[in-house]
Scaffold this motif. Structure first.
Motif, PDB file in Angstrom:
ATOM      1  N   ASP A 146      -7.787 -14.769  -1.194  1.00 26.24           N
ATOM      2  CA  ASP A 146      -6.350 -14.699  -0.911  1.00 26.24           C
ATOM      3  C   ASP A 146      -5.931 -13.236  -0.825  1.00 26.24           C
ATOM      4  O   ASP A 146      -6.238 -12.441  -1.727  1.00 26.24           O
ATOM      5  CB  ASP A 146      -5.545 -15.390  -2.017  1.00 26.24           C
ATOM      6  CG  ASP A 146      -5.902 -16.865  -2.151  1.00 26.24           C
ATOM      7  OD1 ASP A 146      -6.506 -17.406  -1.209  1.00 26.24           O
ATOM      8  OD2 ASP A 146      -5.588 -17.460  -3.195  1.00 26.24           O
ATOM      9  N   VAL A 147      -5.266 -12.885   0.257  1.00 24.25           N
ATOM     10  CA  VAL A 147      -4.828 -11.513   0.474  1.00 24.25           C
ATOM     11  C   VAL A 147      -3.343 -11.509   0.794  1.00 24.25           C
ATOM     12  O   VAL A 147      -2.906 -12.131   1.759  1.00 24.25           O
ATOM     13  CB  VAL A 147      -5.602 -10.833   1.625  1.00 24.25           C
ATOM     14  CG1 VAL A 147      -5.176  -9.377   1.766  1.00 24.25           C
ATOM     15  CG2 VAL A 147      -7.109 -10.919   1.385  1.00 24.25           C
ATOM     16  N   ALA A 148      -2.566 -10.828  -0.037  1.00 27.19           N
ATOM     17  CA  ALA A 148      -1.125 -10.707   0.185  1.00 27.19           C
ATOM     18  C   ALA A 148      -0.858  -9.409   0.927  1.00 27.19           C
ATOM     19  O   ALA A 148      -1.435  -8.368   0.600  1.00 27.19           O
ATOM     20  CB  ALA A 148      -0.376 -10.717  -1.149  1.00 27.19           C
ATOM     21  N   ARG A 150       2.168  -7.742   1.282  1.00 21.94           N
ATOM     22  CA  ARG A 150       3.504  -7.239   0.979  1.00 21.94           C
ATOM     23  C   ARG A 150       3.586  -5.775   1.387  1.00 21.94           C
ATOM     24  O   ARG A 150       2.857  -4.923   0.855  1.00 21.94           O
ATOM     25  CB  ARG A 150       3.800  -7.388  -0.515  1.00 21.94           C
ATOM     26  CG  ARG A 150       3.788  -8.818  -1.002  1.00 21.94           C
ATOM     27  CD  ARG A 150       4.184  -8.912  -2.473  1.00 21.94           C
ATOM     28  NE  ARG A 150       3.202  -8.265  -3.342  1.00 21.94           N
ATOM     29  CZ  ARG A 150       2.158  -8.893  -3.878  1.00 21.94           C
ATOM     30  NH1 ARG A 150       1.954 -10.166  -3.611  1.00 21.94           N
ATOM     31  NH2 ARG A 150       1.326  -8.240  -4.678  1.00 21.94           N
ATOM     32  N   ILE A 155      -3.247  -6.522  -0.418  1.00 24.19           N
ATOM     33  CA  ILE A 155      -3.667  -6.718  -1.810  1.00 24.19           C
ATOM     34  C   ILE A 155      -4.526  -7.974  -1.919  1.00 24.19           C
ATOM     35  O   ILE A 155      -4.074  -9.076  -1.609  1.00 24.19           O
ATOM     36  CB  ILE A 155      -2.447  -6.826  -2.742  1.00 24.19           C
ATOM     37  CG1 ILE A 155      -1.617  -5.543  -2.680  1.00 24.19           C
ATOM     38  CG2 ILE A 155      -2.901  -7.101  -4.171  1.00 24.19           C
ATOM     39  CD1 ILE A 155      -0.308  -5.638  -3.431  1.00 24.19           C
ATOM     40  N   THR A 157      -5.499 -10.639  -3.873  1.00 22.34           N
ATOM     41  CA  THR A 157      -5.046 -11.250  -5.121  1.00 22.34           C
ATOM     42  C   THR A 157      -6.183 -11.962  -5.842  1.00 22.34           C
ATOM     43  O   THR A 157      -6.236 -11.957  -7.069  1.00 22.34           O
ATOM     44  CB  THR A 157      -3.884 -12.222  -4.865  1.00 22.34           C
ATOM     45  OG1 THR A 157      -4.284 -13.192  -3.887  1.00 22.34           O
ATOM     46  CG2 THR A 157      -2.660 -11.471  -4.354  1.00 22.34           C
ATOM     47  N   VAL A 158      -7.095 -12.570  -5.081  1.00 21.56           N
ATOM     48  CA  VAL A 158      -8.285 -13.166  -5.691  1.00 21.56           C
ATOM     49  C   VAL A 158      -9.366 -13.285  -4.627  1.00 21.56           C
ATOM     50  O   VAL A 158      -9.102 -13.698  -3.499  1.00 21.56           O
ATOM     51  CB  VAL A 158      -7.980 -14.548  -6.320  1.00 21.56           C
ATOM     52  CG1 VAL A 158      -7.450 -15.528  -5.283  1.00 21.56           C
ATOM     53  CG2 VAL A 158      -9.232 -15.116  -6.997  1.00 21.56           C
ATOM     54  N   ARG A 165      -9.570  -9.362  -8.512  1.00 19.82           N
ATOM     55  CA  ARG A 165      -8.199  -9.846  -8.680  1.00 19.82           C
ATOM     56  C   ARG A 165      -7.237  -8.671  -8.550  1.00 19.82           C
ATOM     57  O   ARG A 165      -7.437  -7.629  -9.158  1.00 19.82           O
ATOM     58  CB  ARG A 165      -7.981 -10.531 -10.041  1.00 19.82           C
ATOM     59  CG  ARG A 165      -8.555 -11.941 -10.116  1.00 19.82           C
ATOM     60  CD  ARG A 165      -8.128 -12.665 -11.382  1.00 19.82           C
ATOM     61  NE  ARG A 165      -8.605 -14.033 -11.392  1.00 19.82           N
ATOM     62  CZ  ARG A 165      -7.982 -15.062 -10.814  1.00 19.82           C
ATOM     63  NH1 ARG A 165      -6.829 -14.834 -10.190  1.00 19.82           N
ATOM     64  NH2 ARG A 165      -8.473 -16.274 -10.869  1.00 19.82           N
ATOM     65  N   ASP A 166      -6.191  -8.876  -7.738  1.00 17.74           N
ATOM     66  CA  ASP A 166      -5.108  -7.887  -7.576  1.00 17.74           C
ATOM     67  C   ASP A 166      -5.650  -6.496  -7.234  1.00 17.74           C
ATOM     68  O   ASP A 166      -5.319  -5.495  -7.880  1.00 17.74           O
ATOM     69  CB  ASP A 166      -4.252  -7.835  -8.841  1.00 17.74           C
ATOM     70  CG  ASP A 166      -3.579  -9.168  -9.133  1.00 17.74           C
ATOM     71  OD1 ASP A 166      -3.174  -9.842  -8.165  1.00 17.74           O
ATOM     72  OD2 ASP A 166      -3.487  -9.531 -10.313  1.00 17.74           O
ATOM     73  N   HIS A 230       1.082 -17.444   0.079  1.00 17.17           N
ATOM     74  CA  HIS A 230       0.269 -16.669  -0.857  1.00 17.17           C
ATOM     75  C   HIS A 230      -0.915 -15.995  -0.164  1.00 17.17           C
ATOM     76  O   HIS A 230      -1.925 -15.692  -0.798  1.00 17.17           O
ATOM     77  CB  HIS A 230      -0.229 -17.577  -1.983  1.00 17.17           C
ATOM     78  CG  HIS A 230       0.882 -18.257  -2.728  1.00 17.17           C
ATOM     79  ND1 HIS A 230       1.298 -19.532  -2.412  1.00 17.17           N
ATOM     80  CD2 HIS A 230       1.688 -17.819  -3.720  1.00 17.17           C
ATOM     81  CE1 HIS A 230       2.304 -19.863  -3.210  1.00 17.17           C
ATOM     82  NE2 HIS A 230       2.558 -18.840  -4.004  1.00 17.17           N
ATOM     83  N   ARG A 232      -2.871 -17.237   2.172  1.00 18.42           N
ATOM     84  CA  ARG A 232      -3.997 -18.145   2.348  1.00 18.42           C
ATOM     85  C   ARG A 232      -3.974 -18.790   3.736  1.00 18.42           C
ATOM     86  O   ARG A 232      -2.920 -19.049   4.287  1.00 18.42           O
ATOM     87  CB  ARG A 232      -3.932 -19.273   1.317  1.00 18.42           C
ATOM     88  CG  ARG A 232      -4.014 -18.816  -0.118  1.00 18.42           C
ATOM     89  CD  ARG A 232      -3.704 -19.973  -1.048  1.00 18.42           C
ATOM     90  NE  ARG A 232      -3.755 -19.559  -2.451  1.00 18.42           N
ATOM     91  CZ  ARG A 232      -3.271 -20.290  -3.445  1.00 18.42           C
ATOM     92  NH1 ARG A 232      -2.705 -21.453  -3.192  1.00 18.42           N
ATOM     93  NH2 ARG A 232      -3.355 -19.843  -4.684  1.00 18.42           N
TER      94      ARG A 232
END
Length: 374
Positions: A146-148, A150, A155, A157-158, A165-166, A230, A232
């Motif tokens: 999962d890549v955010a 923002r 980022i 995220t996982v 993570r993060d 998120h 995904r």
């Protein structure tokens, strides 16, 4: 060779995108598509030509009447982009031009999966590849997880395979290399690559299914890649295929992951010491149990394709991934399962695309191209 990306106004980006996605176009056609006057479009295209992004090509007769039109075409030779795909143990990298054509590629094992080590390794690869292809414009990295995005920070995220993570991968890589850098989920990146430069180029809607080590699902609607809240892509791994089927690691009985992914096929044949390549070899040699495992996977794949078509009605469904042997060995089961599950009147434009891991890295380069254009 130019490296820095110019600061383009929205209309300039729009004009460039039309040519990038749809190929050479006359000014009048670009103006019509963007709702701009010819005078405005002339000014815009002059800027793009001076920036080395477009060039004036040959004239072409676009209608049965009227004068031939001078075509504007993409200048692919003035920019270079580095694309990277990370797995749990390997780094795949390519350099492409602005048209996403691969100019060179490399593959090497990850030194470690520690964040700093991976960033340093990508930076070292960038430096080596820039010797051969001077003037990198941007870097794009894709990976499972999962890549955010923002503020465009990329980022992670996982990422289960890397144990991250993060991790602000985009920021860290830009600080380390000095090049604009972006990170994205690999399936979303591959979906975008197919939509701009692949089998889905120019389509308003399409779906991408990847089969192999995992099961991926990407979607384009109204010309835009659909990104979850998120970071995904869509998730179809635990859609129930057969309520009486095997139980997955999460306790679901008969979900897609118990049939379709490479490990599921191996498990169906008794598991270790057999691996996926061994299972595939046995199936190609005609072993009944192995053939049955791939045929069961074909039924599950057909059911998922039908689910996507019934739900979304895309113009095209693209099938890819390192597990395409399922379609090779069980295409009849795939299509039979689709026919059984499709709603009346539904049709499927299924496009099976050959695959290797350089395609994932190329998707990273397309991410870099998209990031500078946005």
């Amino acid at each position: 060779m130019r490296s820095a990306w110019p600061d383009l106004a929205p209309a300039e980006r729009g004009a460039l995108l039309e040519v990038l996605i749809h190929g050479p176009l006359p000014r009048a056609e670009i103006a019509r598509r963007l709702g701009l006057s010819r005078a405005t479009l002339t000014r815009i295209t002059r800027t793009l030509v001076e920036a080395g992004l477009l060039s004036e090509g040959a004239t072409e007769l676009r209608a049965t009447t009227g004068r031939p039109s001078e075509m504007l075409q993409l200048r692919t030779d003035t920019r270079r982009f580095l694309g990277v795909k990370l797995t749990g143990d390997t780094l795949y990298a390519v350099v492409t031009d602005l048209g996403a054509r691969i100019l060179s590629s490399i593959e090497e094992p990850l030194v470690t999966t520690e964040v700093d080590d991976v960033v340093d390794q990508i930076a070292a690869v960038a430096a080596r590849m820039e010797v051969e292809h001077p003037g990198l414009t941007a870097i794009g990295v894709c990976l499972a997880g999962d890549v955010a995005n923002r503020g465009g920070e990329g980022i992670v995220t996982v990422s289960p395979f890397l144990g991250w993570r993060d991790v602000p991968l985009g920021v860290l890589l830009q600080q380390r290399t000095g090049h604009p850098s972006a990170a994205q989920n690999d399936v979303l990146a591959l979906t975008a690559a197919e939509h701009w430069f692949g089998a889905g180029a120019g389509l308003d809607s399409m779906a991408l299914l990847t089969v192999g080590i995992g099961l991926g699902f990407g979607l384009v609607v109204h010309g835009q890649v659909v990104t979850g809240a998120h970071g995904r892509p869509g998730r179809l791994s635990h859609v129930i295929i057969d309520s009486g089927g095997p139980i997955c690691k999460r306790g679901h009985r008969g979900c897609a992951s118990t049939y379709l992914v490479n490990d599921a096929i191996v498990t169906a044949l008794g598991g270790a010491p057999l691996d996926y390549e061994g299972a595939l070899r046995r199936a190609r040699e005609g072993d009944p149990a192995a053939r049955r495992a791939f045929e069961d996977a074909g039924v599950a794949l057909g059911a998922l394709i039908a689910l996507v078509v019934n739900t979304i009605d895309p113009e095209k469904v693209i099938l890819s991934g390192d597990g395409l042997a399922i379609y090779e060995l069980a295409a009849d089961r795939v299509h039979h399962a689709m026919d059984e599950a499709l709603d009346t009147g539904s049709t499927v434009n299924l496009d099976v695309q050959p695959f290797d891991f350089s395609e994932w890295a190329r998707a990273g380069a397309v991410l870099a191209i998209r990031s500078v254009l946005s």
